[in-house]
Design a protein around this motif. Structure first.
Motif, PDB file in Angstrom:
ATOM      1  N   GLY A 154      40.518  61.449  19.643  1.00  0.00           N
ATOM      2  CA  GLY A 154      40.218  62.624  18.829  1.00  0.00           C
ATOM      3  C   GLY A 154      38.792  62.612  18.311  1.00  0.00           C
ATOM      4  O   GLY A 154      38.144  63.655  18.215  1.00  0.00           O
ATOM      5  N   GLU A 155      38.300  61.414  18.007  1.00  0.00           N
ATOM      6  CA  GLU A 155      36.919  61.284  17.532  1.00  0.00           C
ATOM      7  C   GLU A 155      35.928  61.682  18.615  1.00  0.00           C
ATOM      8  O   GLU A 155      34.932  62.375  18.352  1.00  0.00           O
ATOM      9  CB  GLU A 155      36.671  59.840  17.088  1.00  0.00           C
ATOM     10  N   GLU A 156      36.212  61.279  19.859  1.00  0.00           N
ATOM     11  CA  GLU A 156      35.311  61.624  20.958  1.00  0.00           C
ATOM     12  C   GLU A 156      35.367  63.120  21.268  1.00  0.00           C
ATOM     13  O   GLU A 156      34.348  63.729  21.619  1.00  0.00           O
ATOM     14  CB  GLU A 156      35.689  60.800  22.189  1.00  0.00           C
ATOM     15  N   LEU A 157      36.551  63.731  21.126  1.00  0.00           N
ATOM     16  CA  LEU A 157      36.659  65.179  21.322  1.00  0.00           C
ATOM     17  C   LEU A 157      35.830  65.916  20.277  1.00  0.00           C
ATOM     18  O   LEU A 157      35.074  66.840  20.601  1.00  0.00           O
ATOM     19  CB  LEU A 157      38.124  65.606  21.233  1.00  0.00           C
ATOM     20  N   GLN A 158      35.939  65.495  19.035  1.00  0.00           N
ATOM     21  CA  GLN A 158      35.184  66.160  17.975  1.00  0.00           C
ATOM     22  C   GLN A 158      33.679  65.954  18.147  1.00  0.00           C
ATOM     23  O   GLN A 158      32.890  66.871  17.902  1.00  0.00           O
ATOM     24  CB  GLN A 158      35.626  65.637  16.607  1.00  0.00           C
ATOM     25  N   ALA A 172      35.346  75.652  16.422  1.00  0.00           N
ATOM     26  CA  ALA A 172      34.436  74.678  17.027  1.00  0.00           C
ATOM     27  C   ALA A 172      34.465  74.726  18.541  1.00  0.00           C
ATOM     28  O   ALA A 172      33.579  74.157  19.191  1.00  0.00           O
ATOM     29  CB  ALA A 172      34.783  73.263  16.549  1.00  0.00           C
ATOM     30  N   LEU A 173      35.457  75.396  19.126  1.00  0.00           N
ATOM     31  CA  LEU A 173      35.512  75.504  20.579  1.00  0.00           C
ATOM     32  C   LEU A 173      34.538  76.572  21.054  1.00  0.00           C
ATOM     33  O   LEU A 173      34.362  77.601  20.411  1.00  0.00           O
ATOM     34  CB  LEU A 173      36.928  75.871  21.036  1.00  0.00           C
ATOM     35  N   SER A 174      33.937  76.343  22.197  1.00  0.00           N
ATOM     36  CA  SER A 174      33.026  77.333  22.765  1.00  0.00           C
ATOM     37  C   SER A 174      33.822  78.548  23.234  1.00  0.00           C
ATOM     38  O   SER A 174      35.042  78.470  23.451  1.00  0.00           O
ATOM     39  CB  SER A 174      32.282  76.721  23.950  1.00  0.00           C
ATOM     40  N   PRO A 175      33.163  79.695  23.423  1.00  0.00           N
ATOM     41  CA  PRO A 175      33.863  80.869  23.951  1.00  0.00           C
ATOM     42  C   PRO A 175      34.547  80.593  25.287  1.00  0.00           C
ATOM     43  O   PRO A 175      35.639  81.101  25.546  1.00  0.00           O
ATOM     44  CB  PRO A 175      32.741  81.898  24.100  1.00  0.00           C
ATOM     45  N   ILE A 188      35.950  69.223  27.614  1.00  0.00           N
ATOM     46  CA  ILE A 188      36.797  69.526  26.452  1.00  0.00           C
ATOM     47  C   ILE A 188      38.092  70.192  26.891  1.00  0.00           C
ATOM     48  O   ILE A 188      39.181  69.845  26.420  1.00  0.00           O
ATOM     49  CB  ILE A 188      36.028  70.416  25.454  1.00  0.00           C
ATOM     50  N   GLU A 189      37.992  71.132  27.821  1.00  0.00           N
ATOM     51  CA  GLU A 189      39.202  71.788  28.316  1.00  0.00           C
ATOM     52  C   GLU A 189      40.094  70.794  29.051  1.00  0.00           C
ATOM     53  O   GLU A 189      41.318  70.819  28.898  1.00  0.00           O
ATOM     54  CB  GLU A 189      38.822  72.960  29.220  1.00  0.00           C
ATOM     55  N   ASP A 190      39.506  69.884  29.812  1.00  0.00           N
ATOM     56  CA  ASP A 190      40.296  68.860  30.499  1.00  0.00           C
ATOM     57  C   ASP A 190      40.989  67.941  29.504  1.00  0.00           C
ATOM     58  O   ASP A 190      42.122  67.507  29.733  1.00  0.00           O
ATOM     59  CB  ASP A 190      39.408  68.032  31.434  1.00  0.00           C
ATOM     60  N   LEU A 194      41.957  68.720  26.422  1.00  0.00           N
ATOM     61  CA  LEU A 194      43.075  69.446  25.818  1.00  0.00           C
ATOM     62  C   LEU A 194      44.255  69.535  26.790  1.00  0.00           C
ATOM     63  O   LEU A 194      45.409  69.410  26.395  1.00  0.00           O
ATOM     64  CB  LEU A 194      42.625  70.845  25.400  1.00  0.00           C
ATOM     65  N   ARG A 195      43.954  69.689  28.064  1.00  0.00           N
ATOM     66  CA  ARG A 195      45.018  69.771  29.068  1.00  0.00           C
ATOM     67  C   ARG A 195      45.613  68.390  29.347  1.00  0.00           C
ATOM     68  O   ARG A 195      46.827  68.206  29.387  1.00  0.00           O
ATOM     69  CB  ARG A 195      44.451  70.351  30.362  1.00  0.00           C
ATOM     70  N   GLN A 196      44.734  67.386  29.517  1.00  0.00           N
ATOM     71  CA  GLN A 196      45.178  66.058  29.903  1.00  0.00           C
ATOM     72  C   GLN A 196      45.999  65.389  28.821  1.00  0.00           C
ATOM     73  O   GLN A 196      46.947  64.670  29.101  1.00  0.00           O
ATOM     74  CB  GLN A 196      43.970  65.177  30.224  1.00  0.00           C
ATOM     75  N   GLN A 197      45.660  65.616  27.562  1.00  0.00           N
ATOM     76  CA  GLN A 197      46.409  64.996  26.474  1.00  0.00           C
ATOM     77  C   GLN A 197      47.860  65.447  26.499  1.00  0.00           C
ATOM     78  O   GLN A 197      48.767  64.682  26.207  1.00  0.00           O
ATOM     79  CB  GLN A 197      45.768  65.340  25.123  1.00  0.00           C
ATOM     80  N   ARG A 198      48.081  66.693  26.862  1.00  0.00           N
ATOM     81  CA  ARG A 198      49.457  67.181  26.950  1.00  0.00           C
ATOM     82  C   ARG A 198      50.212  66.428  28.047  1.00  0.00           C
ATOM     83  O   ARG A 198      51.328  66.003  27.873  1.00  0.00           O
ATOM     84  CB  ARG A 198      49.457  68.686  27.245  1.00  0.00           C
ATOM     85  N   ARG A 199      49.551  66.271  29.210  1.00  0.00           N
ATOM     86  CA  ARG A 199      50.208  65.587  30.311  1.00  0.00           C
ATOM     87  C   ARG A 199      50.513  64.139  29.959  1.00  0.00           C
ATOM     88  O   ARG A 199      51.561  63.599  30.271  1.00  0.00           O
ATOM     89  CB  ARG A 199      49.324  65.634  31.550  1.00  0.00           C
ATOM     90  N   THR A 200      49.538  63.501  29.283  1.00  0.00           N
ATOM     91  CA  THR A 200      49.715  62.092  28.938  1.00  0.00           C
ATOM     92  C   THR A 200      50.904  61.900  28.017  1.00  0.00           C
ATOM     93  O   THR A 200      51.729  61.025  28.196  1.00  0.00           O
ATOM     94  CB  THR A 200      48.440  61.552  28.277  1.00  0.00           C
TER      95      THR A 200
END
Length: 792
Positions: A731-735, A513-516, A775-777, A779-785
């Motif tokens: 997660g719902e908003e990401l999807q 589901a992620l873009s290239p 979307i990339e932010d 995925l990155r930001q969730q790790r930091r949080t």
């Protein structure tokens, strides 16, 4: 106070009972657990914890309120936000309704800067999800949007009236199109059945033509008498040819010319006519009948699906040589072919994915060759370039080049896209064609080459670095930097990622589901060490050359769209082969996560020889030329009728050379849009080829776009509106963002083919880029949080 409890069993329960608050029996266990964590707890603390317990029930009640009120635009996030606004444990339904209205109004204000844009985005979301709003509900939504944005009473009234009328008109257009499509489908089914009943066998042809049986047989063999359908008899399996009387009777006027042509072709001491070869007669008779309508029909049939190779006139006019390069992952197949391609004066590289097309373009650039790019949703022409990197479906069949590269040829066997590889290998107009793939592709590529009359050469490469199967399973705590953990669904990828993040690991993710662009960014994070583990679906098995030391399967079973089954040998080799990238590691290891299956299974699959293909006939599908020819032949403008005739009559199921690709989705789209006024047959055929996801209401959405297009109204691109800050995204908003991105892919695909009807291409590109970055932010930001939460 509740009287349903005996003596308290712990201090928390005692404090709750002493607070005097009304507590339901079903709430007590959870409330006790929460209060235990906050002892000693006074009445205010218990009151706050009771509110927290009840918020889940309030959110559910709020969603039920919205459903009863006919407000489908209300989201679960709105209901949860409304529940969070309540602080009184005895909040009334009226208070909940007011809180929900406030939460929805806040979102309607936040989604866009003005009421017009907000209404367009929210209504668009409903349509994109397959639930377009009726005039009445659109008016209700417009009322809520107007109030949220503070429009005056007069402006609100005009805004609501206009929105309701527009929605009602669109709904009426859609209903009319659906009704017309149903009627057309019934007509075509009736027509098809009547046509099938009217067909006659070879024995009936002489009577209709007023000729002898021998003449009829010769002329059928010469292709002058068109065969309407070929079937197998139920008894004995003998092939039966059937003929359409409506096509046979007009041929009577050609008999004299055919017979004269036969006399001309017969030398003085020729054999009797019935002893002559049909091919000789056919050449002479074809000359005599050239220019006639019947001869044109014969030519059209010669280009039908049972003679598919003949469609590609440019390729058939060339002397081609096909070189099949096979080998496991990391054997240098692409490197060898790209070197040859870069050295040629002209050429093309055809890839299975947009991501790989970009990689081919970059690989050519690294070799000093600038190439244009063509994928379903984008074009990047380079002035003066004679090289092209493209996805397989974008193969240009009328542009001769010196060298062509076609990657991942084992996808010839793919149920959904195999026909595209058949067309590319048969039709690519190149003197030298390099076909790359796993060894499983060899038999079918050879079969295609034989049907085309092309020479074939085989090159088999060995893996550059060793690959081993682990002797034991790998525990979750044993995962380390350089590992790729493989799952087979987005949900499993995100669940595994969550578990790893909780253990303090830095994780990148790759799934379909992620873009290239996001996949490449995640891959770069793993490559440069920002993430030490990548969790991926089998999408990682194609492209994305990563410095992976170990590939670890979380499970050895997958759902393939029809059933849950064990991985096959090709899948284990393709995915597992990503381990031990040459130049990064001395070797690679393939393993299974503890509890995911038996380690010995991996070794068995890696040692297994290429499985013989269950089917050697390449898949074929109609193109625009075939669609037009069949439509003209049957006298129908119905795309559904044309596709049904092709499915039933043009290529029989037991054709010795080809098999018809699955046309289920094309037929479904045709059924949905056949009644749209203002679209030609070719327009509708283009719609039928659009890559949409049926699971995401893709066909319904496409029909709505078609109605707007046919009515001469611009089709607006899907928009996401304002996005929450990445560190607060659920997660719902990401999807949801991923789904909108995928819908934009389909919109951009259509826009490249119907620029006037889909005019906002620049806006769609900007929205695509915005979603990619967000979307990339996330995925990155969730790790930091999560890391920050642990540190706190």
């Amino acid at each position: 106070m509740s009287n349903d409890f005996d003596l308290p069993s712990n201090p928390a329960e005692a404090a709750i009972l002493a607070s005097g608050l009304r507590v339901e029996a079903r709430e007590m266990p959870q409330l006790i657990r929460r209060v235990l964590r906050r002892l000693p707890a006074d009445a205010d603390t218990i009151r706050a914890e009771l509110v927290a317990v009840r918020r889940k029930f309030w959110a559910k009640a709020a969603m039920e309120m919205a459903s009863r009120a006919g407000q489908p635009w209300v989201r679960r996030a709105d209901a949860e936000a409304a529940a969070k606004r309540l602080q009184d444990p005895e909040a009334t339904p009226r208070a909940l309704r007011m809180a929900l209205d406030d939460a929805v109004a806040e979102r309607l204000r936040d989604v866009a800067d003005n009421a017009e844009s907000a209404l367009e985005i929210i209504a668009g979301e409903q349509a994109e999800e397959g639930h377009p709003l009726s005039g009445e509900r659109m008016a209700a939504l417009a009322q809520a949007v107007a109030e949220a944005h503070g429009l005056s009473t007069a402006a609100t009234a005009e805004f609501v009236l206009r929105a309701g009328r527009t929605a009602e008109r669109r709904q009426q257009d859609l209903r009319s199109a659906e009704k017309a499509a149903r009627e057309k489908r019934r007509e075509e089914v009736t027509r098809l059945r009547a046509w099938e009943k009217s067909l006659i066998g070879i024995e009936g042809v002489p009577k209709l033509l007023h000729c002898s049986e021998r003449e009829a047989l010769r002329w059928v063999g010469a292709g002058l008498i068109p065969v309407a359908r070929k079937i197998r008899s139920a008894k004995g399996g003998r092939e039966l040819w059937q003929f359409d009387p409506a096509e046979i009777v007009p041929l009577r006027r050609e008999l004299q010319a055919w017979r004269a042509a036969e006399q001309m072709a017969r030398p003085e001491r020729a054999r009797a006519p019935d002893q002559q070869r049909p091919t000789q007669i056919g050449r002479a008779a074809a000359l005599a009948g050239r220019g006639s309508k019947e001869a044109n029909q014969a030519v059209a049939r010669a280009a039908a699906l049972d003679r598919y190779a003949a469609h590609f006139a440019t390729a058939r006019a060339m002397i081609r040589r096909i070189t099949i390069i096979t080998g496991p992952t990391n054997s240098g197949k692409s490197h060898m072919a790209l070197d040859r391609l870069a050295a040629a004066e002209s050429g093309m590289a055809l890839a299975p994915l947009r991501l790989l097309a970009h990689e081919f373009r970059e690989a050519l650039a690294a070799r000093g060759v600038q190439a244009s790019l063509a994928t379903g949703e984008e074009r990047m022409p380079v002035h003066g370039s004679r090289h092209l990197a493209a996805t397989v479906e974008m193969c240009p069949f009328h542009n001769p080049v010196d060298v062509a590269l076609i990657d991942e040829a084992q996808l010839l066997h793919d149920r959904d896209r195999g026909a595209a590889w058949t067309a590319a290998i048969m039709g690519v107009p190149a003197r030298q064609v390099f076909v790359l793939g796993a060894p499983e592709c060899i038999p079918m590529v050879k079969r295609i080459a034989a049907l085309c009359g092309d020479e074939v050469e085989e090159i088999s490469l060995e893996r550059k670095s060793p690959l081993h199967a682990a002797s034991r399973s790998i525990g979750f705590g044993e995962l380390r930097a350089g590992d790729a953990l493989i799952a087979f669904s987005r949900r499993d990828v995100m669940d595994l990622r969550e578990q790893l993040v909780k253990r303090g690991r830095k994780v990148a993710v790759v799934y379909g589901a992620l873009s290239p662009e996001v996949r490449r960014a995640e891959a770069a994070r793993f490559r440069n060490g920002e993430a030490d583990i990548v969790v991926a679906t089998d999408a990682i098995g194609m492209g994305l050359n990563l410095p992976i030391r170990r590939v670890i399967f979380s499970t050895l079973r997958k759902f393939d769209g029809e059933e849950r089954r064990e991985l096959n040998s090709q899948e284990v080799k393709q995915i597992g082969g990503r381990a031990g990238r040459f130049g990064h590691h001395e070797g690679g290891i393939v393993a299974v996560l503890a509890g995911g299956g038996e380690p010995g299974f991996i070794q068995a699959m890696m040692d297994a020889p290429p499985a013989p293909p269950a089917e050697l006939r390449p898949q074929v599908q109609p193109d625009a030329e075939i669609i037009a020819a069949v439509a003209a032949e049957i006298g129908s403008d119905s795309l559904f009728g044309v596709l049904a005739r092709i499915q039933r009559a043009v290529l029989r199921k037991d054709d010795p050379n080809y098999r018809l690709a699955d046309m289920t989705q094309a037929l479904a789209i045709a059924s949905a849009i056949d009644g749209v006024a203002g679209l030609s047959l070719m327009d509708r055929w283009t719609y039928a080829l659009c890559p949409v996801d049926e699971r995401d209401n893709g066909i319904t959405r496409l029909a709505q776009w078609a109605v707007e297009h046919g009515a001469g109204r611009p089709v607006r691109p899907p928009l996401a509106g304002r996005l929450p800050p990445p560190d607060r995204a659920s997660g719902e908003e990401l999807q949801r963002a991923e789904k909108i991105h995928k819908r934009l892919v389909a919109w951009r695909w259509m826009a490249l083919r119907f620029a006037a009807a889909y005019p906002d291409f620049t806006e769609a590109e900007a929205e695509t880029d915005r979603l990619d970055s967000w979307i990339e932010d996330v995925l990155r930001q969730q790790r930091r949080t999560k890391a920050a939460t642990r540190a706190a």
